[in-house]
Design a protein around this motif. Structure first.
Motif, PDB file in Angstrom:
ATOM      1  N   LYS A 186       0.841  -1.198   0.000  1.00  0.00           N
ATOM      2  CA  LYS A 186       0.000   0.000   0.000  1.00  0.00           C
ATOM      3  C   LYS A 186       0.873   1.243   0.000  1.00  0.00           C
ATOM      4  O   LYS A 186       2.005   1.227   0.489  1.00  0.00           O
ATOM      5  N   THR A 187       0.334   2.311  -0.527  1.00  0.00           N
ATOM      6  CA  THR A 187       0.999   3.604  -0.418  1.00  0.00           C
ATOM      7  C   THR A 187       0.688   4.178   0.963  1.00  0.00           C
ATOM      8  O   THR A 187      -0.139   3.636   1.715  1.00  0.00           O
ATOM      9  N   GLU A 191      -3.645   3.397  -0.587  1.00  0.00           N
ATOM     10  CA  GLU A 191      -3.980   2.840  -1.898  1.00  0.00           C
ATOM     11  C   GLU A 191      -3.277   1.494  -2.090  1.00  0.00           C
ATOM     12  O   GLU A 191      -2.051   1.390  -1.922  1.00  0.00           O
ATOM     13  N   VAL A 193      -1.529  -1.211  -4.085  1.00  0.00           N
ATOM     14  CA  VAL A 193      -0.809  -1.232  -5.361  1.00  0.00           C
ATOM     15  C   VAL A 193      -0.319  -2.629  -5.721  1.00  0.00           C
ATOM     16  O   VAL A 193       0.124  -2.860  -6.839  1.00  0.00           O
ATOM     17  N   ILE A 245       7.670  -0.438  -7.975  1.00  0.00           N
ATOM     18  CA  ILE A 245       6.691   0.541  -7.502  1.00  0.00           C
ATOM     19  C   ILE A 245       7.418   1.876  -7.391  1.00  0.00           C
ATOM     20  O   ILE A 245       8.293   2.055  -6.545  1.00  0.00           O
TER      21      ILE A 245
END
Length: 627
Positions: A186-187, A191, A193, A245
């Motif tokens: 997650k960010t 979010e 990902v 990422i």
């Protein structure tokens, strides 16, 4: 901006029990009125963050007239990513260092700071842009989102880990373990990902198949553990299994370590590999047979050909019974024993072994070709630890020590000098905890210890480590200066190392203290004289013509020849048996060596070649330089 009715809190210097000197030095800069706090919204509960906690908070910085100069919030021009710091580890302004530990989860507070408490502090660890009003008094609005205990994985805080649920045991994966893990990413704003929660990743640790920071975090996890691993972009390296990422300062990985298989590179060069295929009982390595033990194993040996030809199987060739042997006695190939020592009861491992640790130095089965690599499938049934001397009588201890010594003697006679030495040294270590109760026990104990030391000295001589043999003999002579056998063994070691003067002293001392040893000492002196003559003869050949050269010419010194080698029988004569009273009898007698000062010799040449000074003197060249 609406503030609560809570009265301003005035901060004065405080002391924390475990604060380091630097933090205490900084806190002394806080003066009454320099740091003020007003609570805007109360938080949950009473728990507050402490050193070692990761604190996650939003911060908006304003001037006293309400102008926003910096913020983490989107509505104030920030990126929307909260600040993550580890108290006691991260670089923070002094106002945060003192103010944040006063907040509870969910609390919103306003901190009013004078310049010397924020970025204008002398030697402030946090830098800001040149146009930042660091010389002004400022308001810092803080919302404490969360805080929790974390493990700092990298010193620069680029990788930290929060444990969500504990795992089993304490063993963690390391290179080259085979690992299965469920991973989501997650960010910082939540979010998703990357998701691999249903289909776990399978990878080999240490092969860069995952980003560096993620692998570092997984390397701190136990089997079954669930954790959140926070990885900064500097540790988000390219990997073969996971897509890159990008464009994020930090990624939060949610990891469940499903399983890992212990794979060990026993030699560190990839030749002897142990791969656990069925877990055993207990905790690694506390419940492994690390010490010399009675082991019971089933194993199947296979050649590394296409057919995986089986050349031995205990279940077939040993009537279905496991093989029983004692470790540390050279009864099985070295590679097999090394791996079994790191197994748990009930464990099954697959071992790939090179020839020099398999059957090149061990009795080779008829169907195993010379120089063959082999594979063993090994199951450790159980093992029995060596007898503990606690609670035993003195006689029982001495009987057990004698049994171990006899095992060492057998290994010595088989030419397994390293293994024999290990047996003698094992008893000598245990002797450090034995306390004889009277003079009779003391005499028996001293004789046994001296005998073991001399056996160690004999092993060193066989291994060609003559200086260590001398040091070990010195241990006996320190306790018993008139010990004839120790003098003889040390004299032989001196002779083999080329220190003829010291050897002669020991042999002559033998005669002076024990007339019954005269024949052995005389024989040793004759051999010593022969050795000296051989050395002198060789030296004359080496230095022939060296001093006949004209000034400025360089003479070539002869290299080593066959006479320089110590003949095999020179060592074996130390151990040959003749009679019960013979000093040179192979009655092994022998410990752990401590360095002692060796006899000092005059001159560099004298150190390299003890008899050289006498030869040069005989040539009338007491003072010379070789250019």
């Amino acid at each position: 901006m609406a503030e609560s009715d809570t009265a301003d809190q005035d901060f004065a210097p405080t002391k924390k029990k475990k604060a380091d000197d630097e933090s205490e030095k900084r806190r002394k800069k806080i003066t009454p009125g320099s740091l003020m706090k007003a609570t805007i919204r109360s938080g949950e509960g009473q728990e507050k963050p402490v050193d070692g906690d990761q604190v996650i908070f939003h911060c908006t910085t304003r001037t006293l007239d309400g102008i926003v100069v910096d913020s983490t919030r989107l509505e104030h021009g920030g990126k929307g990513n909260p600040i993550r710091n580890v108290l006691g580890k991260s670089k923070m302004i002094l106002g945060f260092l003192e103010g944040i530990p006063t907040m509870t989860k969910g609390e919103v507070a306003m901190f009013k700071m004078k310049p010397e408490i924020h970025y204008a502090e002398e030697e402030c660890p946090v830098t800001v842009s040149d146009d930042f009003p660091k010389s002004d008094e400022l308001h810092f609005e803080i919302e404490m989102l969360d805080f929790h205990k974390v493990k700092v994985v990298s010193e620069d805080l680029g990788v930290v880990k929060k444990i969500i649920s504990e795992g089993q045991g304490w063993e963690c994966p390391r290179e080259p373990y085979e690992v299965e893990a469920r991973i989501n990413a997650k960010t910082t704003d939540g979010e998703l990902v990357l998701s691999h929660s249903e289909d776990p990743y399978s990878f080999t640790f240490g092969r860069s198949e995952l980003p560096k920071g993620l692998e570092m975090g997984i390397g701190t996890m136990a089997r079954g553990e669930k954790a959140a691993i926070f990885v900064s972009k500097t540790y988000m390296t390219k990997s073969s299994l996971m897509p890159m990422i990008e464009d994020h300062e930090e990624i939060q990985f949610e990891v469940e370590l499903v399983h890992f298989i212990q794979v060990r590179d026993m030699l560190g060069d990839g030749r002897l590999i142990k791969r656990r295929i069925v877990d055993g009982r207990g905790e690694f390595p506390m419940d492994c047979p690390l010490h010399d033990s009675l082991l019971r194993v089933h194993y199947k040996g296979m050649l590394l050909n296409e057919e995986k030809t089986v050349f031995y199987d205990t279940r077939v060739d040993n009537y279905g019974q496991p093989l029983e042997f004692r470790s540390g006695e050279g009864l099985v190939p070295e590679g097999l024993e090394m791996c079994v020592r790191l197994m748990l009861p009930g464990e099954i491992s697959l071992v790939t072994c090179p020839p020099d640790y398999a059957y090149d130095k061990f009795t080779r089965p008829a169907s195993v070709p010379e120089g063959a690599h082999v594979q063993w499938e090994i199951e450790l049934f159980d093992f029995e630890m060596p007898k503990d001397w606690t609670g035993l009588s003195f006689q029982e201890i001495m009987d057990d020590a004698e049994n171990t010594k006899n095992t060492g003697n057998r290994l010595f006679k088989e030419g397994k000098f390293e293994l024999a030495k290990a047996k003698y040294e094992k008893v000598l270590r245990e002797y450090n905890h034995v306390n004889p109760q009277d003079d009779d026990e003391g005499k028996i104990f001293l004789n046994s210890r001296n005998s073991l030391h001399l056996n160690v000295a004999a092993c060193y001589q066989k291994m060609g480590e003559f200086r260590k043999s001398i040091e070990t003999c010195n241990k006996v002579l320190d306790a018993s200066p008139l010990h004839v056998k120790a003098l003889y063994r040390r004299g032989m070691a001196y002779m083999l190392v080329g220190d003829f003067d010291e050897a002669k002293k020991d042999f002559e001392t033998m005669i002076s203290i024990d007339k019954s040893s005269e024949s052995d000492a005389t024989a040793a002196l004759l051999k010593l004289k022969q050795k000296e003559q051989e050395a002198d003869k060789k030296a004359r050949r080496q230095f022939k013509g060296l001093f006949d050269r004209k000034p400025g010419e360089i003479a070539e010194v002869g290299g080593d020849d066959e006479d320089d080698k110590i003949p095999d029988n020179a060592e074996h004569e130390i151990e040959d048996s003749r009679s019960e009273k013979d000093i040179s009898k192979t009655n092994l007698d022998g410990g752990v060596t401590d360095s002692e000062h060796e006899p000092e010799r005059i001159g560099f040449l004298g150190r390299l070649w003890p008899s050289g000074t006498r030869i040069l003197a005989a040539l009338g060249l007491n003072r010379c330089s070789i250019l």
